[in-house]
Design a protein around this motif. Structure first.
Motif, PDB file in Angstrom:
ATOM      1  N   TYR A   1      53.468  14.238  30.967  1.00 14.67           N
ATOM      2  CA  TYR A   1      53.615  14.878  31.154  1.00 14.67           C
ATOM      3  C   TYR A   1      52.026  14.620  32.343  1.00 14.67           C
ATOM      4  CZ  TYR A   1      56.695  17.865  29.375  1.00 14.67           C
ATOM      5  OH  TYR A   1      58.188  18.804  28.474  1.00 14.67           O
TER       6      TYR A   1
ATOM      7  N   GLN B   1      49.382  16.905  35.095  1.00 16.70           N
ATOM      8  CA  GLN B   1      49.580  18.394  35.351  1.00 16.70           C
ATOM      9  C   GLN B   1      47.963  17.742  36.516  1.00 16.70           C
ATOM     10  OE1 GLN B   1      47.287  20.242  32.535  1.00 16.70           O
ATOM     11  NE2 GLN B   1      47.832  22.235  33.519  1.00 16.70           N
TER      12      GLN B   1
ATOM     13  N   GLN C   1      60.401  20.236  29.415  1.00 14.54           N
ATOM     14  CA  GLN C   1      60.218  21.435  29.431  1.00 14.54           C
ATOM     15  C   GLN C   1      59.302  21.626  30.849  1.00 14.54           C
ATOM     16  OE1 GLN C   1      57.479  22.515  26.157  1.00 14.54           O
ATOM     17  NE2 GLN C   1      59.102  23.134  25.334  1.00 14.54           N
TER      18      GLN C   1
ATOM     19  N   PHE D   1      49.392  18.343  22.730  1.00 22.53           N
ATOM     20  CA  PHE D   1      49.045  17.335  23.663  1.00 22.53           C
ATOM     21  C   PHE D   1      47.537  17.709  23.386  1.00 22.53           C
ATOM     22  CE2 PHE D   1      50.994  18.778  27.562  1.00 22.53           C
ATOM     23  CZ  PHE D   1      52.306  19.083  27.188  1.00 22.53           C
TER      24      PHE D   1
ATOM     25  N   PHE E   1      57.280  23.561  32.950  1.00 23.05           N
ATOM     26  CA  PHE E   1      56.400  24.419  32.943  1.00 23.05           C
ATOM     27  C   PHE E   1      55.900  25.662  34.352  1.00 23.05           C
ATOM     28  CE2 PHE E   1      53.541  23.468  29.371  1.00 23.05           C
ATOM     29  CZ  PHE E   1      53.950  22.277  28.885  1.00 23.05           C
ATOM     30  N   GLY E   2      55.855  26.941  34.283  1.00 23.49           N
ATOM     31  CA  GLY E   2      55.059  27.319  35.152  1.00 23.49           C
ATOM     32  C   GLY E   2      53.645  27.644  35.604  1.00 23.49           C
ATOM     33  N   PRO E   3      53.150  28.129  36.369  1.00 23.15           N
ATOM     34  CA  PRO E   3      52.171  27.531  37.237  1.00 23.15           C
ATOM     35  C   PRO E   3      50.880  28.643  36.121  1.00 23.15           C
ATOM     36  CG  PRO E   3      53.135  29.595  38.368  1.00 23.15           C
ATOM     37  CD  PRO E   3      53.805  29.211  37.462  1.00 23.15           C
TER      38      PRO E   3
ATOM     39  N   TYR F   1      56.849  17.445  33.461  1.00 21.89           N
ATOM     40  CA  TYR F   1      57.633  16.213  33.045  1.00 21.89           C
ATOM     41  C   TYR F   1      57.524  15.347  33.641  1.00 21.89           C
ATOM     42  CZ  TYR F   1      61.485  13.594  30.640  1.00 21.89           C
ATOM     43  OH  TYR F   1      62.206  12.733  30.637  1.00 21.89           O
TER      44      TYR F   1
ATOM     45  N   LEU G   1      50.129  29.575  29.959  1.00 24.37           N
ATOM     46  CA  LEU G   1      51.040  28.717  30.875  1.00 24.37           C
ATOM     47  C   LEU G   1      52.564  28.689  29.719  1.00 24.37           C
ATOM     48  CD1 LEU G   1      49.346  25.234  30.561  1.00 24.37           C
ATOM     49  CD2 LEU G   1      50.704  26.746  32.608  1.00 24.37           C
TER      50      LEU G   1
ATOM     51  N   GLN H   1      47.707  23.527  38.360  1.00 22.15           N
ATOM     52  CA  GLN H   1      49.582  23.726  38.013  1.00 22.15           C
ATOM     53  C   GLN H   1      49.572  23.455  37.076  1.00 22.15           C
ATOM     54  OE1 GLN H   1      51.393  21.330  40.684  1.00 22.15           O
ATOM     55  NE2 GLN H   1      49.904  21.598  42.667  1.00 22.15           N
ATOM     56  N   GLY H   2      50.698  23.943  36.215  1.00 20.28           N
ATOM     57  CA  GLY H   2      51.145  23.633  35.058  1.00 20.28           C
ATOM     58  C   GLY H   2      51.911  22.020  34.902  1.00 20.28           C
ATOM     59  N   PRO H   3      51.944  21.328  33.854  1.00 18.77           N
ATOM     60  CA  PRO H   3      52.036  20.310  33.594  1.00 18.77           C
ATOM     61  C   PRO H   3      53.419  20.230  34.068  1.00 18.77           C
ATOM     62  CG  PRO H   3      51.275  21.165  31.102  1.00 18.77           C
ATOM     63  CD  PRO H   3      51.474  22.609  32.432  1.00 18.77           C
TER      64      PRO H   3
ATOM     65  N   GLY I   1      43.442  20.310  26.545  1.00 21.29           N
ATOM     66  CA  GLY I   1      45.274  20.017  26.810  1.00 21.29           C
ATOM     67  C   GLY I   1      45.855  21.134  26.605  1.00 21.29           C
ATOM     68  N   PRO I   2      47.560  21.570  26.877  1.00 24.45           N
ATOM     69  CA  PRO I   2      47.783  22.381  27.274  1.00 24.45           C
ATOM     70  C   PRO I   2      47.640  22.517  24.610  1.00 24.45           C
ATOM     71  CG  PRO I   2      48.736  22.328  28.303  1.00 24.45           C
ATOM     72  CD  PRO I   2      47.924  21.649  28.098  1.00 24.45           C
TER      73      PRO I   2
ATOM     74  N   TYR J   1      49.135  13.358  30.412  1.00 23.25           N
ATOM     75  CA  TYR J   1      49.229  13.353  28.826  1.00 23.25           C
ATOM     76  C   TYR J   1      50.801  12.597  28.218  1.00 23.25           C
ATOM     77  CZ  TYR J   1      47.202  17.274  29.835  1.00 23.25           C
ATOM     78  OH  TYR J   1      45.417  18.488  30.252  1.00 23.25           O
TER      79      TYR J   1
END
Lengths: 112, 109
Positions: free
Chosen positions: B36, B38, A101, B99, A103-105, B46, A90, B42-44, A42-43, B87
């Motif tokens: 969230y 994902q 929040q 996360f 998030f960008g790609p 919400y 990210l 791609q980005g997560p 995970g991030p 997540y």
């Protein structure tokens, strides 16, 4: 409306080099956060900036730094790159102190 | 360290409800539960959040137990596009979003 944008999309660097990643938040958002996502995990939170001030820092070495500009865009800098820095980076923006929040790609960084 | 525990993977049939559990037994009184997801590459994104009460939006429902030690995200009619890593996060401050590994949900035709 445009979402969070990040540049570049992909990047290949050599060990020891320096890299700068860029992020433009959603219009009107004043907070930007940076995350590192290693493959399969995970991030992980790196930094959060709000109104150009650092408001939070994760457990990352001093080789990682960031800043936020008056237009609320942000840069993440990583010095002395290591192989282990290879990851998806990210950026996320929010209004500021908000729960949600966006998030960008991400920027895919490969260190060889 | 993540404050949540989720199953690593789950399958769901298309059109059925997907129920994704999350354990957060050490949650504090002022910590919110967030979800969230994902989608690959791609980005997560919400989905939903809650503190004590159950919540519903256009994407999902969040059921939080009375003792707040666990919660369930419900996707009422899962589609193939819901295949993603989900997540569950507990957070007390904007700069404390942790996360975990998440649950990989696969929706099958």
């Amino acid at each position: 409306d445009a979402g969070v944008t990040q540049s570049p999309t992909h990047l290949i660097k050599t060990r020891g080099q320096h890299v700068t990643l860029r992020c433009s938040p959603i219009s009107g958002h004043k907070s930007v956060s940076w995350y590192q996502q290693v493959l399969g995990q995970g991030p992980q939170f790196i930094f959060q900036y709000y109104e150009k001030e650092e408001r939070g820092r994760g457990n990352f070495p001093d080789r990682f730094s960031a800043r936020q500009f008056p237009n609320y865009s942000s840069e993440l800098n990583v010095n002395a790159l290591l192989l282990g820095d290879s990851a998806l980076y990210l950026c996320a923006s929010s209004l500021g102190g908000q729960i949600e929040q966006y998030f960008g790609p991400g920027t895919r960084l490969t260190v060889t | 360290d993540a404050k949540t525990t989720q199953p690593p993977s789950m399958d769901c049939a298309e059109g059925r409800a997907a129920n994704l559990p999350c354990n957060h037994s050490t949650i504090s009184g002022n910590e919110y539960v967030y979800w969230y997801r994902q989608i690959h590459s791609q980005g997560p994104q919400y989905i939903i959040h809650g503190l004590k009460n159950n919540e519903t939006n256009e994407m999902a429902s969040l059921i939080i137990t009375e003792d707040r030690k666990s919660s369930t995200l419900i996707l009422p009619h899962a589609t193939l596009r819901d295949t993603a890593v989900y997540y569950c996060i507990v957070r007390v401050a904007l700069n404390d979003m942790r996360f975990g590994a998440g649950t990989r949900l696969t929706v099958k035709p």
